[in-house]
Design a protein around this motif. Structure first.
Motif, PDB file in Angstrom:
ATOM      1  N   SER A 270      42.487  51.351  36.403  1.00  0.00           N
ATOM      2  CA  SER A 270      43.061  50.262  35.597  1.00  0.00           C
ATOM      3  C   SER A 270      42.724  48.901  36.204  1.00  0.00           C
ATOM      4  N   LYS A 271      42.692  48.798  37.537  1.00  0.00           N
ATOM      5  CA  LYS A 271      42.305  47.529  38.171  1.00  0.00           C
ATOM      6  C   LYS A 271      40.839  47.211  37.881  1.00  0.00           C
TER       7      LYS A 271
ATOM      8  N   GLU B 218      40.546  46.046  34.371  1.00  0.00           N
ATOM      9  CA  GLU B 218      41.089  44.690  34.244  1.00  0.00           C
ATOM     10  C   GLU B 218      40.099  43.648  34.763  1.00  0.00           C
ATOM     11  N   THR B 219      39.466  43.920  35.918  1.00  0.00           N
ATOM     12  CA  THR B 219      38.497  42.960  36.456  1.00  0.00           C
ATOM     13  C   THR B 219      37.277  42.844  35.552  1.00  0.00           C
TER      14      THR B 219
ATOM     15  N   PHE C 111      37.209  43.353  32.336  1.00  0.00           N
ATOM     16  CA  PHE C 111      37.676  42.654  31.140  1.00  0.00           C
ATOM     17  C   PHE C 111      37.750  41.155  31.405  1.00  0.00           C
ATOM     18  N   LYS C 112      38.274  40.765  32.563  1.00  0.00           N
ATOM     19  CA  LYS C 112      38.377  39.338  32.901  1.00  0.00           C
ATOM     20  C   LYS C 112      36.997  38.713  33.055  1.00  0.00           C
TER      21      LYS C 112
END
Length: 104
Positions: A45-46, A49-50, A52-53
């Motif tokens: 998930s991290k 998230e990275t 995606f950012k």
């Protein structure tokens, strides 16, 4: 203490049931594999998230960047001796006249 909407008495009941079902020898193995699964999920998930950012920042940079346009220099057109589409032989006459002018 409230984890996932489960209070302390409910947690104790779940632990006792797990101990009765799996036994004292299997319970630590199940706990380890459950911990590894949760850790893997957190890492995934991290990473998501990275990524995606990063993609959002790249898109924002492209959208906010001003457009760059380059202008081509204008082409120069001959004014006097251009052949017309109606009479293509004009070009031959014009070239012949130029050759005669240069030789004389």
């Amino acid at each position: 203490m409230n984890i996932f909407g489960i209070g302390l008495p409910e947690m104790a009941l779940i632990m006792i049931l797990a101990l009765l079902i799996f036994g004292p020898k299997k319970l630590p193995e199940i706990g380890r594999s459950l911990g590894k699964a949760i850790r893997g999920f957190q890492e995934a998930s991290k990473e998501f998230e990275t990524e995606f950012k990063k993609e959002a920042e790249r898109i924002e940079k492209v959208v906010n960047e001003p457009m760059k346009a380059t202008l081509e220099p204008p082409t120069q057109k001959a004014l006097a001796s251009t052949p017309t589409e109606a009479n293509p032989s004009d070009e031959a006459v014009t070239n012949a006249e130029i050759v005669e002018e240069k030789t004389s």
